[in-house]
Design a protein around this motif. Structure first.
Motif, PDB file in Angstrom:
ATOM      1  N   PRO A 258       0.593  67.176  48.247  1.00 41.59           N
ATOM      2  CA  PRO A 258       1.853  67.985  48.883  1.00 41.59           C
ATOM      3  C   PRO A 258       2.039  68.971  49.197  1.00 41.59           C
ATOM      4  N   PHE A 259       1.034  69.921  48.851  1.00 44.39           N
ATOM      5  CA  PHE A 259       1.249  71.391  48.457  1.00 44.39           C
ATOM      6  C   PHE A 259       0.535  71.494  50.108  1.00 44.39           C
ATOM      7  N   LEU A 260      -0.063  70.750  50.626  1.00 43.28           N
ATOM      8  CA  LEU A 260      -0.268  70.564  52.009  1.00 43.28           C
ATOM      9  C   LEU A 260       0.516  70.627  53.373  1.00 43.28           C
ATOM     10  N   ARG A 261       1.619  70.241  52.839  1.00 43.62           N
ATOM     11  CA  ARG A 261       2.874  71.039  53.825  1.00 43.62           C
ATOM     12  C   ARG A 261       3.038  72.295  53.278  1.00 43.62           C
ATOM     13  N   ASN A 262       3.153  72.602  54.783  1.00 48.29           N
ATOM     14  CA  ASN A 262       2.958  74.365  54.874  1.00 48.29           C
ATOM     15  C   ASN A 262       4.432  75.086  54.160  1.00 48.29           C
ATOM     16  N   ASP A 263       5.840  73.282  54.783  1.00 51.27           N
ATOM     17  CA  ASP A 263       7.150  73.172  54.677  1.00 51.27           C
ATOM     18  C   ASP A 263       7.618  72.652  53.929  1.00 51.27           C
ATOM     19  N   LEU A 264       6.562  73.014  52.139  1.00 46.84           N
ATOM     20  CA  LEU A 264       6.902  71.738  51.281  1.00 46.84           C
ATOM     21  C   LEU A 264       7.887  72.510  50.341  1.00 46.84           C
ATOM     22  N   PHE A 265       8.078  73.795  50.501  1.00 45.52           N
ATOM     23  CA  PHE A 265       9.115  74.831  50.002  1.00 45.52           C
ATOM     24  C   PHE A 265      10.710  74.014  51.041  1.00 45.52           C
ATOM     25  N   GLU A 266      10.833  74.550  51.827  1.00 45.13           N
ATOM     26  CA  GLU A 266      11.790  73.821  52.490  1.00 45.13           C
ATOM     27  C   GLU A 266      12.635  72.797  52.897  1.00 45.13           C
ATOM     28  N   ILE A 267      11.722  71.425  52.276  1.00 50.55           N
ATOM     29  CA  ILE A 267      11.952  70.769  52.474  1.00 50.55           C
ATOM     30  C   ILE A 267      12.182  69.871  50.587  1.00 50.55           C
ATOM     31  N   LEU A 268      12.063  70.970  49.874  1.00 45.52           N
ATOM     32  CA  LEU A 268      12.651  71.170  48.636  1.00 45.52           C
ATOM     33  C   LEU A 268      13.824  71.338  48.582  1.00 45.52           C
ATOM     34  N   SER A 269      13.894  72.278  49.695  1.00 41.46           N
ATOM     35  CA  SER A 269      15.610  72.860  49.306  1.00 41.46           C
ATOM     36  C   SER A 269      16.603  71.978  49.980  1.00 41.46           C
ATOM     37  N   GLU A 270      15.871  70.889  50.765  1.00 44.76           N
ATOM     38  CA  GLU A 270      16.834  70.205  51.382  1.00 44.76           C
ATOM     39  C   GLU A 270      17.204  68.760  50.229  1.00 44.76           C
ATOM     40  N   PHE A 271      16.655  68.830  49.234  1.00 47.69           N
ATOM     41  CA  PHE A 271      16.801  67.766  48.056  1.00 47.69           C
ATOM     42  C   PHE A 271      17.429  68.489  47.476  1.00 47.69           C
ATOM     43  N   ARG A 272      17.668  69.803  47.045  1.00 45.50           N
ATOM     44  CA  ARG A 272      18.770  71.300  45.718  1.00 45.50           C
ATOM     45  C   ARG A 272      19.252  70.849  46.677  1.00 45.50           C
ATOM     46  N   ASN A 273      19.655  71.254  47.522  1.00 47.58           N
ATOM     47  CA  ASN A 273      21.132  71.239  48.363  1.00 47.58           C
ATOM     48  C   ASN A 273      22.072  69.800  48.030  1.00 47.58           C
ATOM     49  N   THR A 274      21.288  68.326  48.086  1.00 49.00           N
ATOM     50  CA  THR A 274      22.164  67.506  47.861  1.00 49.00           C
ATOM     51  C   THR A 274      21.821  66.877  46.510  1.00 49.00           C
ATOM     52  N   GLY A 275      21.208  67.650  45.542  1.00 47.20           N
ATOM     53  CA  GLY A 275      21.575  66.905  44.429  1.00 47.20           C
ATOM     54  C   GLY A 275      20.958  66.640  43.686  1.00 47.20           C
ATOM     55  N   PHE A 276      19.902  66.556  44.204  1.00 49.18           N
ATOM     56  CA  PHE A 276      18.677  65.245  43.701  1.00 49.18           C
ATOM     57  C   PHE A 276      18.408  65.964  42.142  1.00 49.18           C
ATOM     58  N   ASP A 277      17.306  66.023  41.598  1.00 53.22           N
ATOM     59  CA  ASP A 277      16.186  65.856  40.306  1.00 53.22           C
ATOM     60  C   ASP A 277      15.411  65.651  40.886  1.00 53.22           C
ATOM     61  N   MET A 278      14.799  67.293  41.170  1.00 48.69           N
ATOM     62  CA  MET A 278      13.416  67.694  41.876  1.00 48.69           C
ATOM     63  C   MET A 278      11.800  67.555  40.910  1.00 48.69           C
ATOM     64  N   TYR A 279      11.479  66.311  41.126  1.00 51.94           N
ATOM     65  CA  TYR A 279      10.059  66.199  40.459  1.00 51.94           C
ATOM     66  C   TYR A 279       8.629  66.794  40.935  1.00 51.94           C
ATOM     67  N   LEU A 280       7.609  66.512  40.885  1.00 52.93           N
ATOM     68  CA  LEU A 280       6.908  67.058  41.833  1.00 52.93           C
ATOM     69  C   LEU A 280       5.485  66.743  41.226  1.00 52.93           C
ATOM     70  N   LEU A 281       4.297  65.466  42.523  1.00 49.96           N
ATOM     71  CA  LEU A 281       2.891  64.993  41.516  1.00 49.96           C
ATOM     72  C   LEU A 281       2.202  65.712  42.526  1.00 49.96           C
ATOM     73  N   THR A 282       1.128  66.436  41.192  1.00 54.81           N
ATOM     74  CA  THR A 282       0.254  67.509  42.186  1.00 54.81           C
ATOM     75  C   THR A 282      -1.334  67.130  41.346  1.00 54.81           C
ATOM     76  N   ASN A 283      -2.792  67.769  42.543  1.00 54.93           N
ATOM     77  CA  ASN A 283      -3.629  67.227  41.203  1.00 54.93           C
ATOM     78  C   ASN A 283      -4.026  68.732  41.081  1.00 54.93           C
ATOM     79  N   GLY A 284      -2.393  69.775  40.891  1.00 54.57           N
ATOM     80  CA  GLY A 284      -2.866  70.951  40.782  1.00 54.57           C
ATOM     81  C   GLY A 284      -3.703  71.943  40.684  1.00 54.57           C
TER      82      GLY A 284
END
Length: 347
Positions: free
Chosen positions: A74-100
């Motif tokens: 997911p960190f290969l998406r340059n807009d990852l944090f903007e996408i996360l913001s959309e979910f945060r604004n809707t009240g979703f619990d957010m989790y991230l799966l990555t190779n780190g």
């Protein structure tokens, strides 16, 4: 994916198929998939939120919506944090799966400030075993990412995809997890799909799965480490629960078609990333209609449709086996049946 309780609703969103690794057991095929734009994702997040709100109002049920953001990487998406913001604004619990590997202190700090509930990092065993599966140099790079996440105050899970390649190293993973100070150690079974199709013969035999789970759940854990799993068979084995007098109503276990959906990078909806059966596309189809009208999803909810021991099992409502493994293994037999019995189930 597996259900934690009957009112959870999980979206697993694969933002990209692009990845900085080429793991031998990966569910991806390496084919290019067009990615949804940020605007398209934003519109879909809004629709998902409205759908869940409608369910809550219509049925008088409080849902706990959550999203697993993943890839590819997911960190290969340059807009990852903007996408996360959309979910945060809707009240979703957010989790991230990555190779780190791409996580530094700054990125980890941003994840924490955004309220990400947890990050899962894939580690397949000790360094030699991990790199035999994920590639040279990947182990230390992933461990550095884990340390950045922990330093930022995030809840971290290490996850192992279990096969004959690494099953004997689970105790090593407990020691590594404790040494790093992560909160959870998770595991799942190898699903021979995508690139992982070449590892069909590396799947554990049924008795080996049973022996492994007995060993895992007997580990004497310290430092607050918790062992978790999304494997419906493992969770029922550990809990030793019966059918809870639920009849034919699913209460737990495999989430495909029951309490979750997966969205692919191009918007295609599938029951699970490892169950590659298209149900529609969020860019043109209503998610609510997909959920209620899909013949595939309705079959997954119908006990009478299940084949073999899964259909007759007293634990069906709380398990149903791993549908992705059942499908992949039946594909190897030339059938491709999503309702086939889970071939590794020992219950």
């Amino acid at each position: 994916m597996s259900i934690n309780n009957s009112f959870d609703f999980l979206i697993q969103w694969h933002l990209t198929e692009r990845c900085n690794l080429k793991c031998s057991h990966c569910y991806q095929t390496g084919k290019h998939i067009n990615e949804m734009s940020y605007v398209e994702i934003k519109e879909t997040v809004k629709e998902i939120a409205e759908t869940i709100s409608g369910w809550q109002t219509g049925y008088g049920i409080d849902f706990s919506p959550s999203v697993n953001i993943t890839g590819g990487e997911p960190f290969l998406r340059n807009d990852l944090f903007e996408i996360l913001s959309e979910f945060r604004n809707t009240g979703f619990d957010m989790y991230l799966l990555t190779n780190g590997i791409l996580i530094d202190n700054a990125k980890a700090g941003r994840l924490y400030k955004m309220g990400v509930k947890g990050v899962q990092v894939s580690i397949e065993g000790p360094e030699k075993i991990h790199e035999g599966i994920r590639g040279k140099g990947s182990f230390q790079a992933s461990v550095r990412g884990v340390r950045h996440l922990l330093d930022a105050g995030l809840t971290v899970t290490l996850n192992v995809t279990v096969s004959r390649l690494n099953a004997e190293y689970l105790l090593d993973m407990v020691e590594l997890s404790s040494g790093l100070g992560v909160h959870r150690l998770g595991f799942s079974r190898l699903v021979p799909s995508g690139r992982g199709n070449s590892l069909l013969n590396e799947m554990l035999k049924t008795n080996a799965v049973k022996d492994l789970y007995e060993k895992i759940f007997s580990f004497d854990l310290d430092n607050g480490l918790e062992i978790v799993t999304g494997d419906p068979v493992a969770s029922q084995f550990r809990n030793n629960s019966g059918d809870m007098e639920s009849g034919d109503v699913p209460l737990g276990g495999c989430a495909a078609g029951i309490s979750g959906l997966t969205i692919m990078p191009d918007g295609t909806v599938v029951p699970c990333r490892r169950l590659p059966i298209p149900l529609g596309n969020v860019k043109k189809d209503s998610l609510r209609e997909i959920w209620s009208m899909s013949n595939v999803l309705n079959d997954l909810r119908n006990r009478s449709k299940y084949k073999g021991k899964c259909g007759s099992c007293e634990k069906w409502a709380n398990c149903r086996g791993c549908r992705a493994i059942a499908y992949s293994c039946s594909m190897a037999e030339g059938k491709g049946d999503i309702l086939a019995p889970d071939p590794q189930c020992f219950l």
